[in-house]
Design an enzyme around this catalytic site. Structure first.
Site, PDB file in Angstrom:
ATOM      1  N   ASN A 156      -1.397 -50.765 -16.762  1.00  0.00           N
ATOM      2  CA  ASN A 156      -1.947 -49.475 -17.178  1.00  0.00           C
ATOM      3  C   ASN A 156      -3.389 -49.249 -16.724  1.00  0.00           C
ATOM      4  OD1 ASN A 156      -2.612 -51.530 -19.078  1.00  0.00           O
ATOM      5  ND2 ASN A 156      -3.167 -49.993 -20.586  1.00  0.00           N
ATOM      6  N   GLY A 232      -0.507 -57.469 -22.404  1.00  0.00           N
ATOM      7  CA  GLY A 232       0.796 -56.867 -22.132  1.00  0.00           C
ATOM      8  C   GLY A 232       1.544 -56.596 -23.414  1.00  0.00           C
ATOM      9  N   THR A 236       6.697 -59.827 -24.701  1.00  0.00           N
ATOM     10  CA  THR A 236       6.299 -60.797 -23.676  1.00  0.00           C
ATOM     11  C   THR A 236       5.313 -61.802 -24.256  1.00  0.00           C
ATOM     12  OG1 THR A 236       6.574 -59.062 -22.018  1.00  0.00           O
ATOM     13  CG2 THR A 236       5.411 -61.045 -21.334  1.00  0.00           C
ATOM     14  N   GLU A 254      -3.597 -60.261 -25.852  1.00  0.00           N
ATOM     15  CA  GLU A 254      -3.923 -58.876 -26.238  1.00  0.00           C
ATOM     16  C   GLU A 254      -2.654 -58.077 -26.023  1.00  0.00           C
ATOM     17  OE1 GLU A 254      -4.354 -55.329 -26.591  1.00  0.00           O
ATOM     18  OE2 GLU A 254      -5.244 -55.332 -24.585  1.00  0.00           O
ATOM     19  N   CYS A 288      -3.363 -49.014 -24.518  1.00  0.00           N
ATOM     20  CA  CYS A 288      -2.977 -49.651 -25.775  1.00  0.00           C
ATOM     21  C   CYS A 288      -3.811 -49.158 -26.949  1.00  0.00           C
ATOM     22  CB  CYS A 288      -3.079 -51.166 -25.659  1.00  0.00           C
ATOM     23  SG  CYS A 288      -4.716 -51.763 -25.187  1.00  0.00           S
ATOM     24  N   GLU A 467     -11.334 -60.981 -26.877  1.00  0.00           N
ATOM     25  CA  GLU A 467     -11.962 -60.925 -25.573  1.00  0.00           C
ATOM     26  C   GLU A 467     -13.296 -60.215 -25.719  1.00  0.00           C
ATOM     27  OE1 GLU A 467      -8.461 -60.695 -22.339  1.00  0.00           O
ATOM     28  OE2 GLU A 467      -8.561 -58.912 -23.592  1.00  0.00           O
TER      29      GLU A 467
END
Length: 487
Positions: A156, A232, A236, A254, A288, A467
């Site tokens: 994205n 992602g 996943t 994340e 997101c 992060e």
């Protein structure tokens, strides 16, 4: 390097471009036209094995370079990205489907900022010491690079989030095996040449392309890759955790979000309306952090619904190269169909009423492109699928509320907890609600205002770890305590 980026992408390994060992390739689609415009490697475990060997060989010297040397190289990479602003923006737009103007004003400048920020941050990343008074002892903590680490980024915000991981990893003295999304590989491919020109030693950064099931899985399973930073989907992320936990790899995940936007009647209405339009549909809603669940205090609900729908209808969906485009194409045919399947729930399951949008758009000359109208759906319940699952497209839902307690229960009643947005002028309410929202980030009277020094990440199914700032540098290092007793 292959400069005709309408053809073939290669891996960037040990400071040079090369084909995958298997000679297997994946078609690369242009979202705006729906056409294949090139191909990328589908690398396998052999490519990862070779890249890890290069990274291990480079680590012994790179980890011993001075902070000033590392900083200088990262700052040169930032300069190199800025020097290629137009080229990178055009490549990002073509690869991802977003308007060129958005890539030029946000994605590419932020990628440069990531390298510049961590190039400077590493010079300020201090060790701790603790004096044990009365015991004649002192403890000090060293931060050591981990070694070879893996960075896996999404489609994205391709270069933006790719550099968000790579920059702190190499700043901290690690060597990196990085996999960009196979859906949007182009700017990561172009980054390799920029790194070479900036003097990054061979093997420090290795960019290996391919599918998650092949390339990504090989990264997860390699025993010499000691940490994984991943952005992602939540499903996943679950797979990553199951794979890496028995190997005791360090993990930063994340993941998804289903973010609430809480609007109280005492807000700055016009500023809220303008920002909510952006927080709903920026990057075709494929962020997101987008506020996809909009809750509005009942006393202004009718006015907001009318004004918001009117503004949404004025948004222009067009080819990404158009200067008039507010929204471009969705990233892929598969993703377009996924978003459409959620919109269809309003008819098949009666989960809401479409107030505007919901239809695929056919643009002359680009009839096979993945364009979709921005969509607003009024839902009867926060428990419906449209309010519980991450759609990740230009779709938002509306619901009214009456009390703080009610809207807090709506906001927190999802499996996700990435971000929240709150609109009010009441400082007491701000403190109460921001303290109770189950989210890693709370924006009050703003959205997407990011200070790179602050921690970034979510709670619940939105991820593990943080992060940004020194949090990223801490993740990419291991602490070692040294205790000295003296007489």
């Amino acid at each position: 390097m292959n400069n005709d980026y309408a053809t073939r992408i290669q891996n960037y390994s040990n400071g040079s471009y090369q084909d995958p060992a298997s000679n297997q390739w994946i078609d690369n689609y242009e979202p705006s036209s729906g056409k294949i415009y090139g191909d990328i490697p589908n690398s396998n475990a052999n490519d990862i094995e070779e890249a890890v060997a290069f990274a291990k060989a480079a680590f012994s010297s790179w980890s011993q370079t001075t902070i000033e040397q590392r900083s200088r190289i990262l700052l040169k990479i930032a300069d190199g990205i800025e020097a290629r602003l137009q080229q990178l923006a055009e490549a990002e737009s073509r690869d991802n489907g977003k308007p060129i103007g958005l890539a030029k004003s946000v994605d590419i400048p932020r990628a440069a900022s990531n390298f510049r920020f961590f190039g400077n941050a590493i010079t300020q990343f201090a060790s701790e010491s603790h004096e044990s008074i009365g015991l004649n002892a002192i403890n000090f903590t060293l931060r050591k690079p981990i070694g070879v680490v893996g960075c896996i980024s999404p489609w994205n915000l391709p270069l933006y989030l790719f550099t968000w991981k790579i920059a702190p990893a190499i700043a901290a003295g690690n060597c990196v095996i990085a996999k960009p999304s196979e859906v949007t590989p182009m700017t990561a491919y172009l980054l390799g040449e920029i790194c070479t020109e900036a003097g990054l030693p061979p093997g420090v950064l290795n960019i290996i392309h391919g599918l998650g099931t092949t390339t990504g899985q090989a990264i997860l399973e390699h025993p010499e890759i000691k940490a994984i930073s991943f952005t992602g989907g939540t499903k996943t992320g679950e797979h990553l955790a199951r794979t890496c936990a028995p190997m005791f790899k360090k993990l930063s995940l994340e993941l998804g979000g289903k973010n609430p936007n809480l609007i109280f009647a005492d807000c700055d209405y016009e500023h809220m309306l303008e920002t909510t339009l952006r927080s709903s549909f920026a990057n075709q809603g494929q962020i997101c952090l987008c506020g996809s669940r909009i809750f509005v205090e009942r006393s202004i609900y009718k006015k907001f619904k009318s004004d918001f729908v009117s503004r949404v209808k004025q948004l222009v969906v067009d080819h990404p190269s158009s200067t008039k485009a507010n929204l471009g194409a969705l990233v892929s045919k598969q993703h377009l169909e996924k978003v459409q399947s959620y919109i269809a729930l309003t008819k098949t399951k009666g989960q809401g009423t479409i107030l505007c949008g919901g239809n695929r758009i056919i643009i002359k000359g680009y009839e096979e492109g993945y364009y979709l109208e921005p969509t607003v759906i009024e839902v009867p319940s926060n428990t419906c699928t449209l309010n519980q699952e991450e759609i990740f497209g230009p779709v938002v839902t509306l619901m009214p509320f009456d009390t703080e307690e009610e809207v807090l229960s709506y906001a927190n009643d999802v499996t996700y907890g990435l971000s929240s947005t709150l609109w009010t002028k009441d400082i007491d309410r701000t403190m109460r609600i921001s303290n109770q929202l189950q989210a890693g980030i709370v924006w009050v009277n703003t959205w997407m205002m990011r200070d790179l020094r602050t921690p970034f990440g979510g709670v619940k199914a939105s991820g593990v770890g943080r992060e940004g700032g020194f949090e990223a540098l801490r993740f990419f290092t291991e602490s070692k305590n040294v205790c000295i007793k003296y007489s």
